[in-house]
Design an enzyme around this catalytic site. Structure first.
Site, PDB file in Angstrom:
ATOM      1  N   ALA A  26     -31.932 -54.337 -51.458  1.00 57.79           N
ATOM      2  CA  ALA A  26     -31.296 -55.236 -52.444  1.00 57.79           C
ATOM      3  C   ALA A  26     -29.943 -54.608 -52.806  1.00 57.79           C
ATOM      4  O   ALA A  26     -29.644 -54.335 -53.965  1.00 57.79           O
ATOM      5  CB  ALA A  26     -32.176 -55.446 -53.664  1.00 57.79           C
ATOM      6  N   SER A  46     -30.422 -52.979 -58.510  1.00 56.14           N
ATOM      7  CA  SER A  46     -31.145 -54.036 -57.790  1.00 56.14           C
ATOM      8  C   SER A  46     -31.960 -54.866 -58.778  1.00 56.14           C
ATOM      9  O   SER A  46     -32.180 -56.057 -58.570  1.00 56.14           O
ATOM     10  CB  SER A  46     -32.073 -53.414 -56.749  1.00 56.14           C
ATOM     11  N   ARG A  47     -32.416 -54.212 -59.844  1.00 61.65           N
ATOM     12  CA  ARG A  47     -33.240 -54.927 -60.828  1.00 61.65           C
ATOM     13  C   ARG A  47     -32.441 -55.952 -61.623  1.00 61.65           C
ATOM     14  O   ARG A  47     -33.025 -56.857 -62.220  1.00 61.65           O
ATOM     15  CB  ARG A  47     -33.901 -53.930 -61.779  1.00 61.65           C
ATOM     16  N   HIS A 106     -24.731 -49.006 -54.148  1.00 59.82           N
ATOM     17  CA  HIS A 106     -25.201 -48.435 -52.881  1.00 59.82           C
ATOM     18  C   HIS A 106     -24.030 -48.277 -51.903  1.00 59.82           C
ATOM     19  O   HIS A 106     -23.912 -47.260 -51.215  1.00 59.82           O
ATOM     20  CB  HIS A 106     -26.233 -49.358 -52.222  1.00 59.82           C
ATOM     21  N   ILE A 108     -21.438 -47.032 -60.507  1.00 60.22           N
ATOM     22  CA  ILE A 108     -20.613 -48.235 -60.319  1.00 60.22           C
ATOM     23  C   ILE A 108     -21.133 -49.309 -61.286  1.00 60.22           C
ATOM     24  O   ILE A 108     -22.341 -49.569 -61.348  1.00 60.22           O
ATOM     25  CB  ILE A 108     -20.675 -48.742 -58.857  1.00 60.22           C
TER      26      ILE A 108
END
Ligand code: AMP
Length: 316
Positions: free
Chosen positions: A65, A221-222, A70, A211
Protein backbone atom coordinates in the site's frame (compact mmCIF):
# COMPACT_ATOMS: atom_id res chain seq x y z
CA UNK A 1 19.71 -25.87 -14.35
CA UNK A 2 18.37 -22.63 -13.03
CA UNK A 3 14.75 -22.20 -13.93
CA UNK A 4 13.56 -18.84 -12.76
CA UNK A 5 10.21 -17.31 -13.18
CA UNK A 6 10.85 -13.64 -13.69
CA UNK A 7 8.01 -11.25 -13.85
CA UNK A 8 9.15 -8.43 -16.06
CA UNK A 9 7.36 -5.18 -15.83
CA UNK A 10 8.42 -2.75 -18.49
CA UNK A 11 8.66 1.02 -18.14
CA UNK A 12 6.42 1.29 -21.22
CA UNK A 13 3.68 0.10 -18.85
CA UNK A 14 2.86 -3.41 -19.88
CA UNK A 15 4.02 -6.58 -18.24
CA UNK A 16 4.73 -10.01 -19.42
CA UNK A 17 5.82 -13.26 -17.88
CA UNK A 18 8.73 -15.31 -19.01
CA UNK A 19 10.38 -18.49 -17.95
CA UNK A 20 14.02 -17.74 -18.14
CA UNK A 21 17.07 -19.94 -18.07
CA UNK A 22 19.67 -17.24 -18.43
CA UNK A 23 20.69 -14.55 -16.00
CA UNK A 24 19.81 -11.01 -17.04
CA UNK A 25 22.59 -8.46 -17.35
CA UNK A 26 23.01 -5.59 -14.92
CA UNK A 27 22.26 -3.11 -17.68
CA UNK A 28 18.89 -4.64 -18.29
CA UNK A 29 18.07 -4.71 -14.60
CA UNK A 30 19.10 -1.18 -13.85
CA UNK A 31 17.68 0.54 -16.89
CA UNK A 32 14.79 -1.31 -18.39
CA UNK A 33 12.98 -3.66 -16.08
CA UNK A 34 12.03 -4.41 -12.56
CA UNK A 35 12.28 -8.07 -11.64
CA UNK A 36 9.76 -9.56 -9.28
CA UNK A 37 10.86 -12.56 -7.27
CA UNK A 38 8.30 -14.51 -5.32
CA UNK A 39 10.53 -17.33 -4.15
CA UNK A 40 13.47 -17.16 -1.77
CA UNK A 41 15.51 -19.63 -3.79
CA UNK A 42 15.15 -17.47 -6.90
CA UNK A 43 16.15 -14.15 -5.37
CA UNK A 44 19.07 -15.81 -3.60
CA UNK A 45 20.21 -17.42 -6.81
CA UNK A 46 20.08 -14.05 -8.52
CA UNK A 47 22.00 -12.41 -5.68
CA UNK A 48 24.64 -15.12 -5.91
CA UNK A 49 25.13 -15.33 -9.65
CA UNK A 50 23.00 -12.68 -11.35
CA UNK A 51 24.10 -9.61 -9.46
CA UNK A 52 27.18 -7.84 -10.78
CA UNK A 53 30.11 -8.75 -8.49
CA UNK A 54 30.73 -5.65 -6.41
CA UNK A 55 27.32 -4.00 -6.72
CA UNK A 56 25.98 -2.86 -3.37
CA UNK A 57 22.43 -3.68 -2.37
CA UNK A 58 20.00 -1.30 -0.68
CA UNK A 59 16.92 -2.87 0.90
CA UNK A 60 13.56 -1.29 1.76
CA UNK A 61 11.21 -3.66 3.61
CA UNK A 62 7.52 -2.69 3.41
CA UNK A 63 4.04 -4.07 3.86
CA UNK A 64 2.83 -2.48 0.63
CA UNK A 65 0.00 0.00 0.00
CA UNK A 66 2.87 2.22 -1.01
CA UNK A 67 2.95 5.99 -0.70
CA UNK A 68 5.47 8.83 -0.88
CA UNK A 69 6.95 7.79 2.48
CA UNK A 70 7.94 4.39 1.13
CA UNK A 71 9.11 5.90 -2.14
CA UNK A 72 11.38 8.32 -0.28
CA UNK A 73 13.20 5.30 1.17
CA UNK A 74 13.55 3.87 -2.32
CA UNK A 75 14.93 7.19 -3.59
CA UNK A 76 17.48 7.21 -0.77
CA UNK A 77 18.45 3.65 -1.59
CA UNK A 78 18.93 4.59 -5.25
CA UNK A 79 21.29 7.38 -4.15
CA UNK A 80 23.37 5.16 -1.89
CA UNK A 81 23.29 1.68 -3.39
CA UNK A 82 23.86 0.19 -6.84
CA UNK A 83 20.81 -2.07 -6.69
CA UNK A 84 17.61 -1.30 -4.82
CA UNK A 85 15.39 -4.10 -3.55
CA UNK A 86 11.96 -3.45 -2.07
CA UNK A 87 9.98 -6.18 -0.34
CA UNK A 88 6.24 -6.27 0.12
CA UNK A 89 5.06 -8.68 2.76
CA UNK A 90 2.15 -8.14 5.12
CA UNK A 91 3.65 -9.84 8.12
CA UNK A 92 0.96 -11.63 10.17
CA UNK A 93 3.42 -12.14 13.04
CA UNK A 94 3.50 -8.44 13.87
CA UNK A 95 -0.27 -7.89 14.05
CA UNK A 96 -1.57 -8.08 17.58
CA UNK A 97 -5.07 -7.38 16.27
CA UNK A 98 -6.63 -9.82 13.78
CA UNK A 99 -9.06 -7.36 12.28
CA UNK A 100 -6.23 -4.85 11.67
CA UNK A 101 -4.46 -7.56 9.66
CA UNK A 102 -7.61 -8.43 7.72
CA UNK A 103 -8.25 -4.78 6.88
CA UNK A 104 -4.67 -3.99 5.90
CA UNK A 105 -4.79 -2.64 2.31
CA UNK A 106 -3.08 -4.71 -0.37
CA UNK A 107 -3.19 -2.99 -3.78
CA UNK A 108 -0.43 -5.11 -5.31
CA UNK A 109 -0.87 -4.12 -8.98
CA UNK A 110 -0.78 -0.42 -8.05
CA UNK A 111 2.31 -0.98 -5.89
CA UNK A 112 4.11 -2.78 -8.71
CA UNK A 113 3.39 0.12 -11.05
CA UNK A 114 4.62 2.69 -8.50
CA UNK A 115 7.83 0.79 -7.84
CA UNK A 116 8.49 0.35 -11.50
CA UNK A 117 7.87 4.04 -12.22
CA UNK A 118 10.22 4.96 -9.39
CA UNK A 119 13.10 2.87 -10.67
CA UNK A 120 13.04 -0.04 -8.23
CA UNK A 121 15.33 -2.79 -9.51
CA UNK A 122 13.89 -5.76 -7.68
CA UNK A 123 10.64 -6.42 -5.89
CA UNK A 124 10.61 -9.32 -3.47
CA UNK A 125 7.00 -10.42 -3.07
CA UNK A 126 6.99 -13.63 -1.04
CA UNK A 127 3.98 -15.61 0.17
CA UNK A 128 3.44 -16.35 3.85
CA UNK A 129 4.62 -19.93 3.26
CA UNK A 130 7.93 -18.73 1.89
CA UNK A 131 8.63 -16.58 4.94
CA UNK A 132 7.17 -18.94 7.54
CA UNK A 133 7.35 -22.47 6.10
CA UNK A 134 6.45 -24.11 9.43
CA UNK A 135 5.56 -23.36 13.05
CA UNK A 136 9.19 -23.61 14.11
CA UNK A 137 10.11 -20.68 11.88
CA UNK A 138 7.80 -18.47 13.97
CA UNK A 139 9.15 -19.49 17.34
CA UNK A 140 12.01 -17.18 18.12
CA UNK A 141 12.37 -14.71 20.93
CA UNK A 142 14.44 -11.55 20.94
CA UNK A 143 15.60 -9.72 24.03
CA UNK A 144 14.49 -6.18 23.28
CA UNK A 145 14.77 -4.86 26.82
CA UNK A 146 12.90 -1.68 27.63
CA UNK A 147 11.90 -1.17 23.99
CA UNK A 148 9.42 -3.99 24.27
CA UNK A 149 7.57 -2.62 27.27
CA UNK A 150 7.23 1.08 26.52
CA UNK A 151 4.99 2.97 24.07
CA UNK A 152 4.22 0.72 21.06
CA UNK A 153 5.64 -2.25 22.96
CA UNK A 154 3.21 -1.70 25.81
CA UNK A 155 0.13 -1.13 23.66
CA UNK A 156 0.89 -3.78 21.04
CA UNK A 157 2.21 -6.79 22.95
CA UNK A 158 4.22 -9.14 20.73
CA UNK A 159 4.33 -6.62 17.88
CA UNK A 160 8.08 -6.04 17.93
CA UNK A 161 8.82 -9.77 18.29
CA UNK A 162 6.92 -10.19 15.01
CA UNK A 163 8.81 -7.30 13.43
CA UNK A 164 12.15 -8.84 14.44
CA UNK A 165 11.10 -12.24 13.16
CA UNK A 166 10.34 -10.98 9.68
CA UNK A 167 13.24 -8.52 9.49
CA UNK A 168 15.78 -11.17 10.51
CA UNK A 169 14.30 -13.50 7.90
CA UNK A 170 14.40 -10.84 5.15
CA UNK A 171 17.91 -9.70 6.05
CA UNK A 172 19.17 -13.27 5.95
CA UNK A 173 17.62 -13.77 2.52
CA UNK A 174 18.70 -10.49 0.96
CA UNK A 175 21.94 -9.70 2.87
CA UNK A 176 21.78 -5.99 2.00
CA UNK A 177 24.64 -3.53 2.43
CA UNK A 178 22.14 -0.83 3.43
CA UNK A 179 18.80 -1.07 5.16
CA UNK A 180 16.45 1.90 4.73
CA UNK A 181 13.91 2.63 7.46
CA UNK A 182 11.48 5.48 8.07
CA UNK A 183 11.63 7.58 11.23
CA UNK A 184 7.84 7.58 11.12
CA UNK A 185 8.21 4.29 13.02
CA UNK A 186 10.69 5.70 15.51
CA UNK A 187 10.58 2.83 17.99
CA UNK A 188 10.78 0.25 15.21
CA UNK A 189 14.06 1.83 14.04
CA UNK A 190 15.54 1.35 17.53
CA UNK A 191 14.19 -2.19 17.72
CA UNK A 192 15.75 -3.09 14.36
CA UNK A 193 19.08 -1.53 15.40
CA UNK A 194 18.97 -3.72 18.47
CA UNK A 195 18.02 -6.78 16.42
CA UNK A 196 20.98 -6.22 14.16
CA UNK A 197 23.34 -6.09 17.07
CA UNK A 198 21.69 -9.16 18.68
CA UNK A 199 22.07 -11.28 15.56
CA UNK A 200 25.43 -9.67 14.72
CA UNK A 201 24.32 -8.80 11.22
CA UNK A 202 26.40 -6.41 9.18
CA UNK A 203 24.39 -3.76 7.36
CA UNK A 204 24.26 0.03 7.46
CA UNK A 205 20.94 1.29 8.77
CA UNK A 206 19.81 4.52 7.14
CA UNK A 207 16.94 6.26 8.93
CA UNK A 208 14.99 8.57 6.60
CA UNK A 209 12.79 11.54 7.55
CA UNK A 210 9.02 11.41 7.95
CA UNK A 211 7.16 12.29 4.77
CA UNK A 212 3.96 14.21 5.47
CA UNK A 213 0.95 15.31 3.52
CA UNK A 214 0.50 19.05 3.09
CA UNK A 215 -1.76 19.07 6.13
CA UNK A 216 1.10 17.69 8.24
CA UNK A 217 -0.44 14.23 8.54
CA UNK A 218 2.33 11.64 8.43
CA UNK A 219 1.82 9.44 5.38
CA UNK A 220 0.75 5.94 6.27
CA UNK A 221 -0.85 2.98 4.52
CA UNK A 222 -3.50 3.09 7.24
CA UNK A 223 -4.55 6.59 6.12
CA UNK A 224 -6.36 4.86 3.26
CA UNK A 225 -8.85 3.59 5.81
CA UNK A 226 -9.81 7.06 7.00
CA UNK A 227 -13.10 8.45 5.75
CA UNK A 228 -13.41 12.05 4.57
CA UNK A 229 -14.32 13.42 7.96
CA UNK A 230 -11.50 11.54 9.70
CA UNK A 231 -9.01 12.80 7.10
CA UNK A 232 -9.90 16.33 8.14
CA UNK A 233 -9.30 15.54 11.79
CA UNK A 234 -6.21 13.31 11.47
CA UNK A 235 -3.66 16.16 10.95
CA UNK A 236 -4.51 17.31 14.51
CA UNK A 237 -2.00 14.72 15.71
CA UNK A 238 0.81 16.54 13.93
CA UNK A 239 -0.50 19.92 15.14
CA UNK A 240 -0.52 18.66 18.73
CA UNK A 241 3.13 17.56 18.48
CA UNK A 242 4.09 20.86 16.87
CA UNK A 243 2.30 22.89 19.51
CA UNK A 244 4.05 21.04 22.32
CA UNK A 245 7.37 21.53 20.64
CA UNK A 246 6.84 25.24 19.96
CA UNK A 247 5.77 25.94 23.52
CA UNK A 248 8.42 23.92 25.29
CA UNK A 249 10.50 26.87 26.43
CA UNK A 250 7.66 28.45 28.38
CA UNK A 251 5.62 25.53 29.64
CA UNK A 252 6.02 22.25 31.44
CA UNK A 253 5.58 19.13 29.35
CA UNK A 254 3.01 17.76 31.77
CA UNK A 255 0.76 20.79 31.21
CA UNK A 256 1.23 20.83 27.42
CA UNK A 257 0.51 17.10 27.34
CA UNK A 258 -2.67 17.42 29.38
CA UNK A 259 -3.97 20.23 27.14
CA UNK A 260 -3.10 18.36 23.95
CA UNK A 261 -4.85 15.19 25.09
CA UNK A 262 -7.94 17.16 26.07
CA UNK A 263 -8.05 18.87 22.68
CA UNK A 264 -7.49 15.63 20.74
CA UNK A 265 -10.12 13.74 22.73
CA UNK A 266 -12.55 16.54 22.04
CA UNK A 267 -11.89 16.06 18.30
CA UNK A 268 -12.69 12.37 18.59
CA UNK A 269 -9.30 10.70 19.14
CA UNK A 270 -8.78 7.93 21.65
CA UNK A 271 -5.20 8.32 22.85
CA UNK A 272 -2.99 5.30 23.53
CA UNK A 273 -0.04 7.44 24.56
CA UNK A 274 1.49 10.87 24.24
CA UNK A 275 4.95 10.79 25.75
CA UNK A 276 8.28 12.53 25.87
CA UNK A 277 11.28 10.19 25.70
CA UNK A 278 15.02 10.04 25.21
CA UNK A 279 15.85 9.59 21.54
CA UNK A 280 18.53 7.00 22.16
CA UNK A 281 16.52 4.41 24.09
CA UNK A 282 12.96 5.76 24.42
CA UNK A 283 13.19 5.92 28.18
CA UNK A 284 10.24 8.17 28.97
CA UNK A 285 10.82 11.39 30.91
CA UNK A 286 8.30 13.64 32.60
CA UNK A 287 9.76 17.01 31.63
CA UNK A 288 11.94 18.69 29.01
CA UNK A 289 15.61 18.26 29.89
CA UNK A 290 17.94 20.92 28.45
CA UNK A 291 20.78 19.38 26.47
CA UNK A 292 19.07 15.99 26.13
CA UNK A 293 18.00 14.66 22.73
CA UNK A 294 14.29 14.08 23.20
CA UNK A 295 11.39 12.98 21.03
CA UNK A 296 7.64 13.36 21.48
CA UNK A 297 5.65 10.30 20.40
CA UNK A 298 1.95 9.78 19.98
CA UNK A 299 -0.41 6.93 19.11
CA UNK A 300 -4.15 7.42 18.85
CA UNK A 301 -7.24 5.86 17.35
CA UNK A 302 -9.73 7.60 15.11
CA UNK A 303 -12.53 5.09 15.51
CA UNK A 304 -10.83 1.83 14.51
CA UNK A 305 -7.87 3.32 12.65
CA UNK A 306 -4.71 3.59 14.73
CA UNK A 307 -2.27 6.35 13.81
CA UNK A 308 1.22 7.03 15.12
CA UNK A 309 3.49 10.04 14.78
CA UNK A 310 6.53 11.57 16.43
CA UNK A 311 8.64 14.69 16.45
CA UNK A 312 12.22 15.08 17.52
CA UNK A 313 12.78 18.31 19.38
CA UNK A 314 15.58 19.59 17.21
CA UNK A 315 13.49 19.97 14.07
CA UNK A 316 10.55 22.02 12.63
P1 AMP B 1 5.31 -0.17 6.39
O1 AMP B 1 4.91 -0.54 5.01
O2 AMP B 1 4.30 0.66 7.10
O3 AMP B 1 5.77 -1.36 7.20
O4 AMP B 1 6.58 0.78 6.26
C1 AMP B 1 7.72 0.38 5.57
C2 AMP B 1 8.81 1.40 5.81
O5 AMP B 1 8.38 2.68 5.34
C3 AMP B 1 9.14 1.58 7.30
O6 AMP B 1 10.55 1.74 7.45
C4 AMP B 1 8.39 2.85 7.65
O7 AMP B 1 8.95 3.54 8.74
C5 AMP B 1 8.55 3.63 6.37
N1 AMP B 1 7.51 4.68 6.29
C6 AMP B 1 6.18 4.52 6.42
N2 AMP B 1 5.57 5.72 6.37
C7 AMP B 1 6.53 6.65 6.21
C8 AMP B 1 6.53 8.08 6.10
N3 AMP B 1 5.40 8.79 6.15
N4 AMP B 1 7.71 8.70 5.96
C9 AMP B 1 8.88 7.99 5.91
N5 AMP B 1 8.95 6.66 6.01
C10 AMP B 1 7.78 5.99 6.17
Amino acid sequence: MVNWLFVFYRRQSYHFFRLCNAKPTATIILNVIMIIFKRIADIQKWLQIGKPGKATVGFVPTMGALHEGHLSLLQQSKKQADISIVSIFINPAQFDNKSDLEKYPSPVAKDIKLLEENGCDILFLPSENEIYPDEKSKQKHYDLGNLEIVLEGKFRPGHFQGVCLVVERLLTIITPDFLFLGRKDFQQCLVIKRLISLIKFETDIVVCPIIREQSGLAMSSRNQRLNEEQREIAPELFRALKEIKENRDHNQFSILRKNAIKKLEHKGFKIDYLELAKEKDLQTVSEFIPGQKLVILIAAFLQNVRLIDNMILSEY
